[in-house]
Design a protein around this motif. Structure first.
Motif, PDB file in Angstrom:
ATOM      1  N   LEU A 207     -10.458 -10.050   7.666  1.00  0.00           N
ATOM      2  CA  LEU A 207      -9.787  -9.771   9.007  1.00  0.00           C
ATOM      3  C   LEU A 207      -9.604  -8.926   9.102  1.00  0.00           C
ATOM      4  CD1 LEU A 207      -6.807 -12.949   8.118  1.00  0.00           C
ATOM      5  CD2 LEU A 207      -8.788 -13.289   9.184  1.00  0.00           C
ATOM      6  N   SER A 208      -9.201  -7.437   9.413  1.00  0.00           N
ATOM      7  CA  SER A 208      -8.718  -6.215   9.730  1.00  0.00           C
ATOM      8  C   SER A 208     -10.676  -6.229  10.128  1.00  0.00           C
ATOM      9  CB  SER A 208      -8.714  -5.222   8.830  1.00  0.00           C
ATOM     10  OG  SER A 208      -6.904  -5.367   8.331  1.00  0.00           O
ATOM     11  N   GLN A 209     -11.335  -6.574   9.566  1.00  0.00           N
ATOM     12  CA  GLN A 209     -12.335  -5.863  10.300  1.00  0.00           C
ATOM     13  C   GLN A 209     -12.910  -6.996  11.393  1.00  0.00           C
ATOM     14  OE1 GLN A 209     -15.359  -3.749   9.273  1.00  0.00           O
ATOM     15  NE2 GLN A 209     -13.893  -2.743   7.444  1.00  0.00           N
ATOM     16  N   VAL A 210     -12.437  -8.414  11.678  1.00  0.00           N
ATOM     17  CA  VAL A 210     -12.825  -9.474  12.188  1.00  0.00           C
ATOM     18  C   VAL A 210     -12.204  -8.554  13.791  1.00  0.00           C
ATOM     19  CG1 VAL A 210     -12.109 -11.302  13.608  1.00  0.00           C
ATOM     20  CG2 VAL A 210     -13.687 -10.507  11.053  1.00  0.00           C
TER      21      VAL A 210
ATOM     22  N   VAL B 123       0.741  -8.427   7.850  1.00  0.00           N
ATOM     23  CA  VAL B 123       1.025  -6.192   8.278  1.00  0.00           C
ATOM     24  C   VAL B 123       0.039  -6.034   7.752  1.00  0.00           C
ATOM     25  CG1 VAL B 123       3.033  -4.519   7.715  1.00  0.00           C
ATOM     26  CG2 VAL B 123       3.673  -7.325   8.243  1.00  0.00           C
ATOM     27  N   LEU B 124      -0.238  -6.031   7.097  1.00  0.00           N
ATOM     28  CA  LEU B 124      -1.325  -5.604   5.916  1.00  0.00           C
ATOM     29  C   LEU B 124      -3.051  -5.233   6.846  1.00  0.00           C
ATOM     30  CD1 LEU B 124      -2.297  -3.944   3.414  1.00  0.00           C
ATOM     31  CD2 LEU B 124      -3.074  -6.882   2.751  1.00  0.00           C
ATOM     32  N   VAL B 125      -3.184  -7.044   7.362  1.00  0.00           N
ATOM     33  CA  VAL B 125      -4.091  -6.947   8.436  1.00  0.00           C
ATOM     34  C   VAL B 125      -4.150  -5.846   9.904  1.00  0.00           C
ATOM     35  CG1 VAL B 125      -5.659  -8.403   9.989  1.00  0.00           C
ATOM     36  CG2 VAL B 125      -4.679  -8.965   7.925  1.00  0.00           C
ATOM     37  N   VAL B 126      -2.649  -5.531  10.177  1.00  0.00           N
ATOM     38  CA  VAL B 126      -3.190  -4.730  11.078  1.00  0.00           C
ATOM     39  C   VAL B 126      -2.959  -3.536  10.014  1.00  0.00           C
ATOM     40  CG1 VAL B 126      -1.278  -4.260  12.986  1.00  0.00           C
ATOM     41  CG2 VAL B 126      -1.394  -6.651  12.678  1.00  0.00           C
ATOM     42  N   LEU B 127      -1.818  -2.626  10.136  1.00  0.00           N
ATOM     43  CA  LEU B 127      -2.085  -1.291   9.460  1.00  0.00           C
ATOM     44  C   LEU B 127      -3.672  -1.232   8.645  1.00  0.00           C
ATOM     45  CD1 LEU B 127       1.595  -0.981   7.408  1.00  0.00           C
ATOM     46  CD2 LEU B 127       0.789  -0.277   9.880  1.00  0.00           C
ATOM     47  N   GLY B 128      -3.786  -2.584   8.146  1.00  0.00           N
ATOM     48  CA  GLY B 128      -5.683  -1.369   7.626  1.00  0.00           C
ATOM     49  C   GLY B 128      -6.574  -1.317   8.326  1.00  0.00           C
ATOM     50  N   GLY B 129      -6.431  -2.816   9.627  1.00  0.00           N
ATOM     51  CA  GLY B 129      -6.902  -2.045  10.658  1.00  0.00           C
ATOM     52  C   GLY B 129      -7.393  -0.965  11.490  1.00  0.00           C
TER      53      GLY B 129
ATOM     54  N   ALA C 166       0.856  -2.358   2.175  1.00  0.00           N
ATOM     55  CA  ALA C 166       0.352  -2.321   3.857  1.00  0.00           C
ATOM     56  C   ALA C 166       2.217  -0.876   3.158  1.00  0.00           C
ATOM     57  CB  ALA C 166       1.120  -3.899   4.037  1.00  0.00           C
ATOM     58  N   ALA C 167       2.227  -0.944   3.005  1.00  0.00           N
ATOM     59  CA  ALA C 167       3.351   0.037   2.960  1.00  0.00           C
ATOM     60  C   ALA C 167       2.706   1.454   3.039  1.00  0.00           C
ATOM     61  CB  ALA C 167       4.686   0.309   2.282  1.00  0.00           C
ATOM     62  N   GLY C 168       1.734   1.419   2.184  1.00  0.00           N
ATOM     63  CA  GLY C 168       1.004   2.616   1.351  1.00  0.00           C
ATOM     64  C   GLY C 168       0.333   2.978   2.800  1.00  0.00           C
TER      65      GLY C 168
ATOM     66  N   LEU D 244       1.222   3.322   6.274  1.00  0.00           N
ATOM     67  CA  LEU D 244       1.626   3.724   6.928  1.00  0.00           C
ATOM     68  C   LEU D 244       1.757   5.012   7.772  1.00  0.00           C
ATOM     69  CD1 LEU D 244       5.101   1.974   6.408  1.00  0.00           C
ATOM     70  CD2 LEU D 244       3.739   1.546   8.240  1.00  0.00           C
ATOM     71  N   VAL D 245       2.345   6.111   6.221  1.00  0.00           N
ATOM     72  CA  VAL D 245       1.979   7.063   6.672  1.00  0.00           C
ATOM     73  C   VAL D 245       0.596   8.063   7.369  1.00  0.00           C
ATOM     74  CG1 VAL D 245       2.277  10.271   5.793  1.00  0.00           C
ATOM     75  CG2 VAL D 245       4.094   8.213   5.201  1.00  0.00           C
ATOM     76  N   PRO D 246      -0.549   7.768   6.213  1.00  0.00           N
ATOM     77  CA  PRO D 246      -1.738   7.893   6.737  1.00  0.00           C
ATOM     78  C   PRO D 246      -2.468   7.834   8.169  1.00  0.00           C
ATOM     79  CG  PRO D 246      -1.917   7.276   4.985  1.00  0.00           C
ATOM     80  CD  PRO D 246      -0.406   6.885   5.356  1.00  0.00           C
ATOM     81  N   THR D 247      -1.443   6.452   8.421  1.00  0.00           N
ATOM     82  CA  THR D 247      -2.313   6.086   9.163  1.00  0.00           C
ATOM     83  C   THR D 247      -1.357   6.507  10.768  1.00  0.00           C
ATOM     84  OG1 THR D 247      -2.825   3.427   8.769  1.00  0.00           O
ATOM     85  CG2 THR D 247      -2.199   4.029  11.330  1.00  0.00           C
ATOM     86  N   THR D 248       0.036   6.626  10.892  1.00  0.00           N
ATOM     87  CA  THR D 248       0.521   7.194  11.595  1.00  0.00           C
ATOM     88  C   THR D 248       0.106   9.150  11.800  1.00  0.00           C
ATOM     89  OG1 THR D 248       2.870   5.976  10.496  1.00  0.00           O
ATOM     90  CG2 THR D 248       3.145   8.200  11.960  1.00  0.00           C
ATOM     91  N   SER D 249      -0.236   9.182  10.985  1.00  0.00           N
ATOM     92  CA  SER D 249      -0.325  10.801  10.515  1.00  0.00           C
ATOM     93  C   SER D 249      -2.353  10.913  11.577  1.00  0.00           C
ATOM     94  CB  SER D 249      -0.666  11.508   9.477  1.00  0.00           C
ATOM     95  OG  SER D 249       0.548  11.291   8.717  1.00  0.00           O
ATOM     96  N   ALA D 250      -2.691  10.272  11.305  1.00  0.00           N
ATOM     97  CA  ALA D 250      -4.037  10.220  11.703  1.00  0.00           C
ATOM     98  C   ALA D 250      -4.041   9.622  13.208  1.00  0.00           C
ATOM     99  CB  ALA D 250      -5.249   8.897  11.524  1.00  0.00           C
ATOM    100  N   TRP D 251      -3.249   8.596  13.294  1.00  0.00           N
ATOM    101  CA  TRP D 251      -3.043   8.234  15.488  1.00  0.00           C
ATOM    102  C   TRP D 251      -2.396   9.677  16.150  1.00  0.00           C
ATOM    103  CZ3 TRP D 251       2.014   7.892  17.233  1.00  0.00           C
ATOM    104  CH2 TRP D 251       2.291   7.981  18.634  1.00  0.00           C
TER     105      TRP D 251
END
Length: 437
Positions: free
Chosen positions: A44-47, A119-125, A183-185, A187-194
């Protein structure tokens, strides 16, 4: 190369720790459903991304050399619209589906799983999106910690840590707690990359954002990437879902455990594809450039295969010991699955990065057709194999299709682009040393 190997090693350790913790916590009864849930979230993240992460990697890698701010703003507007519309919608679909599919569970558990999955779908995407743009913008080392089949060394390590913490502190949370921890895992990498991408895009001037116009433009530009990415993902997960539908809960866990360990063998190729994808995207059409590109990707395939063989050695020598060390007691029937699926994984790595080469050079339609053919074969062969042969039948079907798909992809790359991607007996490591990722 040193950084790549270190990042790859971190990914392997992180994935092993994550699967070991989840397998020991949830046991044979629930581990299979944990893997089914994660793979459904990944699809679903891919979609929800509609292919924007892969097209963004290709285009931003090219624009970085051309210095075209208005074109970069168009990409930025596309990212914005995906984050505001399609990705949250995919998360909503996931949460709603989880709520209805767990109708027999207590309401609190149903709600917790639904929220965790959404939350996992959104953060994974988001993780895939920003990691691809970080890579395309030239932050090679940071991107190496974020990207790959496992999510990269940093993501895998944080997810494993979160799963262990929830397991120790609140073991009664079960499946919903494990999914929420994964999903919580992110959070930090995604925010840093953004933050990295946001800093690079600050001050760009170009077309102003308009929601529906940008959505139409993004979907129209990226739908072929979406098709290829979804089909690629399904080729790695279809048998897990077939096991969940047609086999017992314990057999589903056995297949999931064996397949998850076997996928570790593909990590070196996945990581190297991430490193080299921008290089392929910037390749020119001349015969000399294509010849050097072929030597580069074949050298990469050789390095990835060598690393995969090193990792495969303990699996082939003592598979029972490996399964027991990772998952604990109760998973011994996963050993045949691990051995057979590992053979398919090694063949996949040896064939090289044909799919990435096709996609990055504008032939993502060819890659998508091959991958969708593989999905059809997996369903067409896997269903009767599971019904007749159970766990072993489904495993043999998976091995057969996993041998066919990369072979056909290699052949199509050679025919459509004139580039072979398989291993070579004469790797040119100097090419890797002097190539910028």
């Amino acid at each position: 190369m040193v950084w790549f190997v270190a990042s790859y090693a971190g990914s392997v350790l992180g994935v092993l720790a994550l699967n070991a913790a989840a397998g020991r916590w949830l046991g044979p009864d629930d581990f299979g459903f944990f893997v089914v849930t994660l793979t459904a979230a990944g699809l679903l993240s891919q979609v929800g991304l509609v292919g924007s992460h892969r097209s963004g990697l290709r285009e931003v890698a090219r624009l970085r050399d051309a210095d075209d701010p208005p074109a970069m703003v168009v990409l930025r507007n596309g990212v914005r619209v995906v984050c505001l519309t399609t990705l949250p919608l995919a998360g909503l679909v996931a949460g709603t589906a989880a709520w209805f599919l767990t109708a027999g569970d207590p309401p609190a558990e149903r709600l917790a799983l639904a929220v965790a999955l959404a939350v996992l779908v959104v953060l994974g995407g988001q993780q895939q999106l920003w990691a691809n743009y970080v890579r395309g913008l030239g932050h090679v080392r940071f991107a190496s910690l974020l990207e790959g089949r496992s999510g990269g060394a940093l993501v895998a390590a944080l997810q494993a840590l979160c799963v262990v913490l929830v397991w120790v502190l609140v073991p009664g949370w079960g499946l919903a707690g494990a999914v929420g921890a994964v999903a919580a895992g992110f959070l930090v990498p995604t925010t840093s990359a953004w933050l990295v991408v946001r800093h690079r895009w600050h001050g760009l001037v170009g077309p102003p954002p308009r929601l529906w116009r940008d959505l139409r433009r993004t979907v129209g530009r990226d739908w072929r990437f979406l098709s290829a990415q979804v089909a690629t993902f399904l080729n790695g997960t279809t048998e897990i879902w077939l096991a969940g539908l047609l086999l017992t809960a314990v057999d589903t866990s056995m297949f999931s455990a064996g397949q998850r360990l076997a996928l570790l063998l593909v990590l070196p190729l996945t990581a190297l594809q991430v490193v080299l994808a921008p290089v392929v995207a910037r390749a020119r059409a001349g015969a000399t450039e294509r010849s050097e590109l072929e030597r580069l990707v074949r050298t990469g395939a050789t390095v990835a295969t060598a690393l995969a063989l090193v990792l495969a050695l303990p699996i082939m020598v003592a598979p029972g010991l490996v399964v027991g060390l990772v998952f604990g007691d109760g998973f011994s029937r996963a050993v045949p699955v691990l051995l057979l699926v590992s053979l398919g994984s090694l063949g996949n790595v040896a064939s090289g990065m044909a799919g990435t080469t096709l996609s990055m050079l504008g032939r993502e339609d060819v890659a998508a057709r091959v991958q969708w053919t593989g999905v059809v074969l997996r369903v067409g062969l896997g269903v009767p194999a599971a019904l007749v042969g159970g766990l072993l039948g489904l495993t043999i079907s998976a091995l057969l299709v996993s041998s066919i798909v990369p072979t056909v992809m290699w052949w199509r790359s050679r025919r459509a682009l004139g580039i072979a991607t398989h291993v070579t007996l004469r790797p040119e490591l100097s090419l890797l040393r002097r190539t910028a990722g």
